[in-house]
Design an enzyme around this catalytic site. Structure first.
Site, mmCIF file in Angstrom:
data_model
loop_
_atom_site.group_PDB
_atom_site.id
_atom_site.type_symbol
_atom_site.label_atom_id
_atom_site.label_comp_id
_atom_site.label_asym_id
_atom_site.label_seq_id
_atom_site.Cartn_x
_atom_site.Cartn_y
_atom_site.Cartn_z
ATOM 1 N N HIS A 139 -37.437 -12.482 13.679
ATOM 2 C CA HIS A 139 -38.794 -10.764 12.902
ATOM 3 C C HIS A 139 -39.411 -11.604 12.030
ATOM 4 O O HIS A 139 -40.306 -10.788 12.394
ATOM 5 C CB HIS A 139 -37.594 -10.606 11.822
ATOM 6 C CG HIS A 139 -36.648 -9.544 13.221
ATOM 7 N ND1 HIS A 139 -35.672 -9.857 13.854
ATOM 8 C CD2 HIS A 139 -36.808 -7.717 12.932
ATOM 9 C CE1 HIS A 139 -35.048 -8.493 14.129
ATOM 10 N NE2 HIS A 139 -35.723 -7.788 13.999
ATOM 11 N N HIS A 186 -30.264 -12.820 7.323
ATOM 12 C CA HIS A 186 -30.969 -13.580 7.056
ATOM 13 C C HIS A 186 -30.882 -14.084 5.373
ATOM 14 O O HIS A 186 -30.979 -13.262 4.970
ATOM 15 C CB HIS A 186 -32.318 -13.859 7.689
ATOM 16 C CG HIS A 186 -32.887 -13.860 9.463
ATOM 17 N ND1 HIS A 186 -32.460 -15.201 9.392
ATOM 18 C CD2 HIS A 186 -32.811 -12.551 9.776
ATOM 19 C CE1 HIS A 186 -32.282 -14.788 10.974
ATOM 20 N NE2 HIS A 186 -33.518 -13.722 11.023
#
Length: 368
Positions: A139, A186
């Protein structure tokens, strides 16, 4: 979901205590194991996400929307919109960079095999990608590559301050990065490394953009190369010990990139002269231009959604019939001989229509 700070550097959410969760489950006679779907994967991916309570909806929706900026819904809208309504040359560079950084990022995940943050202590707000590894954040890579490439390609052409463009790119990338921490997918290190890798790749590729663009538009080998190389990479994707959607997502990206580049080549040779593109300046009012852009977008997205559904169904039914498996057999659909061609055919067809069929349709409808 309560934004209360980064805590241990992993989350922005206040989870309900695990002991309280077990007590609630016991009081309702529902075994904890029945509240979450279990899959065969390593222990560090297992375990239920902690229950959570939303107390600050501003941060919740801000970061959930920001997280969507790195998902299929964004790519299938923003990249075609740029091609149809901003500038095809800019869109070509964006698609090239997006395909490159996403492939490198996805492969890096399965080679490094660094796990995502454990839950608990973090609260995971997404389920689909929990089976993937975490380092680096794709991302973050895609957001950085798309935003900074967009600025580099448009700042001179549209004459806006470079500082303003860089601020916008930095803000967009930062929101996407923070959203991945907020959603528990994350660590801070994942998104920092992903962003740095992407910026480095963009800087290294920048001097070659014009050469690559010229080859894509003019080389007679472009269609063969852009079809066979991505397909080869998909079939030879690094093997993992258990199933994760990483290979499928990579095939989606490479398939879309292949279809788009073949479409660019076809446009240049058979539809229009893409090498002589220039920004269109007209006396149409700002309101008229906006309405035209909206109309082009709605027509184009409608075509892409129909294409995606039709090709997906045809590809799946054909492959399942060929291999004599049920279309409802999830395990069979995850096998490389079905998953790769099904994803590749579907999204290369979507991208090909986005770059060839939709512009022709716009022209027929008088929207060009």
């Amino acid at each position: 979901m309560v934004p209360i700070g980064f805590g241990s550097g992993l989350i922005l959410i206040e989870p309900v205590g695990l002991a309280h969760f077990v007590k609630v489950m016991a009081s309702t006679n529902v075994p904890p194991s029945h509240t979450h779907r279990r899959t065969a994967m390593p222990e560090h991916f297992k375990g239920p996400s902690s229950p959570y309570i939303v107390k600050n909806y501003f941060y919740y929706y801000l970061f959930r929307i920001s997280a969507a900026m790195g998902q299929e819904v964004f790519y299938i809208t923003f990249l075609p919109f740029t091609y149809w309504s901003v500038n095809p040359c800019v869109a070509r560079k964006l698609i090239i960079m997006w395909s490159m950084v996403m492939y490198i990022g996805q492969v890096s995940k399965d080679l490094l095999k660094w796990p995502r943050p454990g839950s608990p202590p973090v609260v995971r707000l997404e389920e689909r990608t929990t089976a993937e590894y975490g380092m680096p954040s794709t991302h973050a890579m895609a957001a950085s590559a798309i935003s900074f490439t967009f600025v580099a390609m448009t700042v001179d052409q549209y004459k806006y301050p470079l500082e303003l463009g860089l601020m916008g790119a930095f803000l967009f990338s930062t929101l996407v990065c923070l959203s991945r921490i907020y959603t528990g997918m994350h660590t801070v290190l994942d998104v920092i490394v992903g962003s740095l890798i992407s910026v480095l790749l963009t800087a290294l590729a920048y001097p070659t953009w014009d050469l690559i663009d010229h080859l894509i538009l003019t080389s007679p080998l472009c269609p063969v190369f852009c079809f066979t190389v991505p397909l080869f990479l998909c079939y030879n994707y690094p093997k993992v010990d258990y199933y994760s959607p990483t290979r499928a997502d990579t095939t989606t990206v490479l398939g879309a990139g292949a279809g788009a580049t073949i479409g660019f080549w076809m446009n240049n040779h058979y539809v229009s002269d893409a090498l002589t593109e220039a920004p269109a300046y007209s006396t149409v009012s700002v309101t008229g231009k906006m309405l035209l852009m909206v109309a082009k977008f709605l027509v184009g997205i409608g075509v892409l959604l129909v294409t995606r559904q039709i090709i997906k169904n045809l590809a799946l039914k054909s492959l399942c019939s060929w291999y004599k498996v049920s279309i409802n057999d999830l395990k069979a659909l995850q096998q490389v001989e079905i998953e790769v061609p099904y994803k590749f055919i579907t999204y290369s067809s979507v991208a090909l229509n986005a770059t060839v069929l939709v512009p022709l349709l716009h022209n027929m409808l008088g929207l060009s």
